[in-house]
Scaffold this active site. Sequence first.
Site, mmCIF file in Angstrom:
data_model
loop_
_atom_site.group_PDB
_atom_site.id
_atom_site.type_symbol
_atom_site.label_atom_id
_atom_site.label_comp_id
_atom_site.label_asym_id
_atom_site.label_seq_id
_atom_site.Cartn_x
_atom_site.Cartn_y
_atom_site.Cartn_z
ATOM 1 N N ASP A 120 -1.433 -4.064 8.571
ATOM 2 C CA ASP A 120 -1.980 -5.299 8.489
ATOM 3 C C ASP A 120 -3.612 -5.908 9.530
ATOM 4 O OD1 ASP A 120 0.411 -6.474 6.938
ATOM 5 O OD2 ASP A 120 1.331 -6.476 9.374
ATOM 6 N N GLU A 141 9.773 1.364 11.536
ATOM 7 C CA GLU A 141 8.361 1.469 11.272
ATOM 8 C C GLU A 141 7.712 2.346 12.402
ATOM 9 O OE1 GLU A 141 6.199 -1.039 7.733
ATOM 10 O OE2 GLU A 141 5.758 -1.614 9.866
ATOM 11 N N THR A 147 0.957 -1.248 -0.092
ATOM 12 C CA THR A 147 -0.277 -0.217 0.170
ATOM 13 C C THR A 147 1.056 1.381 -0.057
ATOM 14 O OG1 THR A 147 -1.525 -1.011 1.041
ATOM 15 C CG2 THR A 147 -2.554 0.960 0.866
ATOM 16 N N LYS A 167 1.201 -4.621 12.817
ATOM 17 C CA LYS A 167 1.974 -4.077 11.958
ATOM 18 C C LYS A 167 3.332 -5.009 11.478
ATOM 19 C CE LYS A 167 2.993 0.396 10.424
ATOM 20 N NZ LYS A 167 2.653 -0.702 9.538
#
Length: 230
Positions: free
Chosen positions: A91, A110, A38, A101
Amino acid sequence: MTTPTAPLSQDELKTLVGQAALQYVVPGEIVGVGTGSTVNKFIDALASMKDQIKGAVSSSVASTERLKALGIPVFDANEVNALAVYIDGADEIDGQGHMVKGGGAALTREKIVAALAKQFVCIADASKLVDVLGHFPLPVEVIPMAAGQIARRFEAMGATAALRLKDGQPLVTDNGQHILDVHGLTITAPLAFESEVNQWPGVVTVGVFAHQKAHVCLLGTATGVKTIAY
Ligand code: 5RP
């Protein structure tokens, strides 16, 4: 008579939310960039305004390579004190903006880049929205020598933890560590769960993002991009 249109594919929904995230990018600033399919759509869209931003701080080698290939300068996280916004996928995301995630193994970086940002904008297709976190196997980055004992701690909770493999070997993250994927969890108290697992010896990062939850989710749905603020 109107011809019925085919529903948008998951890939098309990812493109939509990737493009929609551009409205959160602050001209003249450095943007925080996550990792995943994404986010790749977002990076591709970001190229259209690369002359309006200073550059990006990236959460993975993969995103860095994509950003640089499109001519977007990438800064080291230590070069910036703060970011206006961090844009990343998930996720799973629940009704409060808590996320799972790490499906792309980039969860540690992240969290680091997200911690620099004033606002976390999550971009996701509608399949990621859940009532309770845990159906997606929870990624946990671990120091390899601790993987066995961490797996046993999850087993004591009634879950099962599997070492993530790549080409038959343990996957090695950008940080040189391993990933456990934990199946069978129902995470009803994400803040407490994240705090607890984070302090187990050998855990680098748990893939629950509750302390650093999303402020906004741009959700790709059959009727377009829905903006959810938390
Ligand atoms: C990578 C991540 C991703 O944001 C998450 O896995 C979602 O990826 P995708 O957009 O490919 O579905 O946490 O570590």
